[in-house]
Design a protein around this motif. Structure first.
Motif, PDB file in Angstrom:
ATOM      1  N   GLN A  34      36.143  87.627  43.746  1.00 57.35           N
ATOM      2  CA  GLN A  34      35.729  87.692  42.349  1.00 57.35           C
ATOM      3  C   GLN A  34      35.697  89.123  41.821  1.00 57.35           C
ATOM      4  O   GLN A  34      35.572  89.344  40.633  1.00 57.35           O
ATOM      5  N   SER A  35      35.806  90.088  42.731  1.00 55.47           N
ATOM      6  CA  SER A  35      35.758  91.484  42.301  1.00 55.47           C
ATOM      7  C   SER A  35      36.497  92.362  43.299  1.00 55.47           C
ATOM      8  O   SER A  35      36.758  91.965  44.441  1.00 55.47           O
ATOM      9  N   ILE A  36      36.789  93.570  42.852  1.00 56.70           N
ATOM     10  CA  ILE A  36      37.409  94.567  43.727  1.00 56.70           C
ATOM     11  C   ILE A  36      36.454  94.889  44.886  1.00 56.70           C
ATOM     12  O   ILE A  36      36.894  95.102  46.015  1.00 56.70           O
ATOM     13  N   ILE A  48      43.890  99.382  47.344  1.00 60.43           N
ATOM     14  CA  ILE A  48      43.481  98.610  46.164  1.00 60.43           C
ATOM     15  C   ILE A  48      43.916  99.303  44.884  1.00 60.43           C
ATOM     16  O   ILE A  48      44.454  98.656  43.972  1.00 60.43           O
ATOM     17  N   ASP A  49      43.697 100.610  44.785  1.00 63.22           N
ATOM     18  CA  ASP A  49      44.094 101.340  43.580  1.00 63.22           C
ATOM     19  C   ASP A  49      45.590 101.193  43.300  1.00 63.22           C
ATOM     20  O   ASP A  49      46.006 101.112  42.153  1.00 63.22           O
ATOM     21  N   LEU A  50      46.376 101.153  44.354  1.00 61.54           N
ATOM     22  CA  LEU A  50      47.824 101.074  44.224  1.00 61.54           C
ATOM     23  C   LEU A  50      48.310  99.648  43.986  1.00 61.54           C
ATOM     24  O   LEU A  50      49.246  99.428  43.228  1.00 61.54           O
ATOM     25  N   ARG A  51      47.668  98.662  44.600  1.00 64.19           N
ATOM     26  CA  ARG A  51      48.264  97.335  44.685  1.00 64.19           C
ATOM     27  C   ARG A  51      47.479  96.183  44.073  1.00 64.19           C
ATOM     28  O   ARG A  51      47.971  95.061  44.060  1.00 64.19           O
ATOM     29  N   PHE A  52      46.264  96.435  43.585  1.00 66.31           N
ATOM     30  CA  PHE A  52      45.442  95.335  43.072  1.00 66.31           C
ATOM     31  C   PHE A  52      44.805  95.712  41.747  1.00 66.31           C
ATOM     32  O   PHE A  52      44.645  96.884  41.417  1.00 66.31           O
ATOM     33  N   LYS A  53      44.408  94.687  40.995  1.00 67.81           N
ATOM     34  CA  LYS A  53      43.647  94.907  39.768  1.00 67.81           C
ATOM     35  C   LYS A  53      42.646  93.765  39.618  1.00 67.81           C
ATOM     36  O   LYS A  53      42.838  92.668  40.149  1.00 67.81           O
ATOM     37  N   GLU A  54      41.578  94.054  38.900  1.00 69.10           N
ATOM     38  CA  GLU A  54      40.562  93.044  38.595  1.00 69.10           C
ATOM     39  C   GLU A  54      40.629  92.756  37.101  1.00 69.10           C
ATOM     40  O   GLU A  54      40.700  93.683  36.291  1.00 69.10           O
ATOM     41  N   LEU A  91      38.663  94.184  53.284  1.00 68.50           N
ATOM     42  CA  LEU A  91      39.608  95.114  53.908  1.00 68.50           C
ATOM     43  C   LEU A  91      38.926  96.073  54.872  1.00 68.50           C
ATOM     44  O   LEU A  91      39.538  96.526  55.839  1.00 68.50           O
ATOM     45  N   ASN A  92      37.644  96.371  54.632  1.00 66.36           N
ATOM     46  CA  ASN A  92      36.913  97.303  55.490  1.00 66.36           C
ATOM     47  C   ASN A  92      36.737  96.766  56.906  1.00 66.36           C
ATOM     48  O   ASN A  92      36.391  97.506  57.810  1.00 66.36           O
ATOM     49  N   ARG A  93      37.053  95.524  57.134  1.00 65.58           N
ATOM     50  CA  ARG A  93      37.019  94.984  58.501  1.00 65.58           C
ATOM     51  C   ARG A  93      38.112  95.598  59.365  1.00 65.58           C
ATOM     52  O   ARG A  93      37.962  95.690  60.574  1.00 65.58           O
ATOM     53  N   VAL A  94      39.227  96.018  58.736  1.00 62.85           N
ATOM     54  CA  VAL A  94      40.366  96.534  59.493  1.00 62.85           C
ATOM     55  C   VAL A  94      40.774  97.953  59.117  1.00 62.85           C
ATOM     56  O   VAL A  94      41.650  98.525  59.755  1.00 62.85           O
ATOM     57  N   MET A  95      40.155  98.503  58.075  1.00 62.86           N
ATOM     58  CA  MET A  95      40.533  99.848  57.660  1.00 62.86           C
ATOM     59  C   MET A  95      39.329 100.589  57.089  1.00 62.86           C
ATOM     60  O   MET A  95      38.363  99.984  56.650  1.00 62.86           O
TER      61      MET A  95
END
Length: 193
Positions: free
Chosen positions: A95-97, A117-123, A104-108
């Motif tokens: 529901q949010s970034i 996220i800044d490069l590839r996603f938007k909310e 994602l913080n589980r693996v990075m």
């Protein structure tokens, strides 16, 4: 069919577009006291403190196979997110970034997650979307690579990849241990001339 091609290309370019950034190091300080179950400080001799630190360092050492698994988990996590997209690249379940950063913080590292996220996603309107673009290059354990220890808490997987789409690049995955879990701290792709 067009959507699948765009998705595939998005996944391939993700890591190629990340940049170098500073990260935090979580060093361990040697101490001569420990806290007992009752909360009191208890003096520990230097040998015990050294043994405890050596055991902790052993637990933090990363094997080559584990390093390849960390890189694979990074790829799998992103590909699963991309593949879960529905109408207009909306990612269900987020529901949010901030939800995506946590996932994602589980693996990075959190900074790497924010860069991705800044490069590839938007909310937008309470939904998260991925932005279709060329896909990143991921670690390929079928190609030659170098595995090396940078420090006791950081390792690198370095690999050269060559493709018509991305050209000839050297990709460096920096891996680090965060609270007992190995993660991708940073990915740098440099053109090889």
């Amino acid at each position: 069919m067009k959507k699948l091609l765009i998705l595939f290309l998005s996944v391939i370019l993700l890591t190629a577009c990340t940049g170098e950034k500073d990260g935090d190091e979580r060093g361990q300080k040697e101490t001569n006291t420990e806290q007992s179950d009752s909360g009191e400080d208890v003096v520990v001799d230097d040998k015990d403190a050294e043994d405890a630190e050596n055991n902790e360092t052993k637990d933090q050492q990363l094997t080559e196979e584990e390093a390849k698994e960390v890189a694979k988990n990074y790829e799998t996590t992103l590909v699963e997110i991309y593949n879960s997209s529905v109408d207009n690249f909306r990612i269900p379940g987020f529901q949010s970034i901030e939800d995506l950063v946590t996932h994602l913080n589980r693996v990075m590292h959190k900074e790497e997650a924010n860069e991705v996220i800044d490069l590839r996603f938007k909310e937008e309107n309470g939904d998260v979307y991925f932005l279709p673009m060329d896909a990143p290059q991921y670690f390929d354990d079928q190609l030659p690579y170098e595995f090396r220890e940078k420090s006791k808490s950081e390792y690198e997987l370095i690999q050269e990849q060559n493709s018509d789409f991305h050209g000839h690049n050297r990709i460096t995955y920096t891996l680090f241990n965060e609270e007992g879990t190995w993660k991708v701290k940073d990915i740098v792709s440099e053109e090889v001339k």
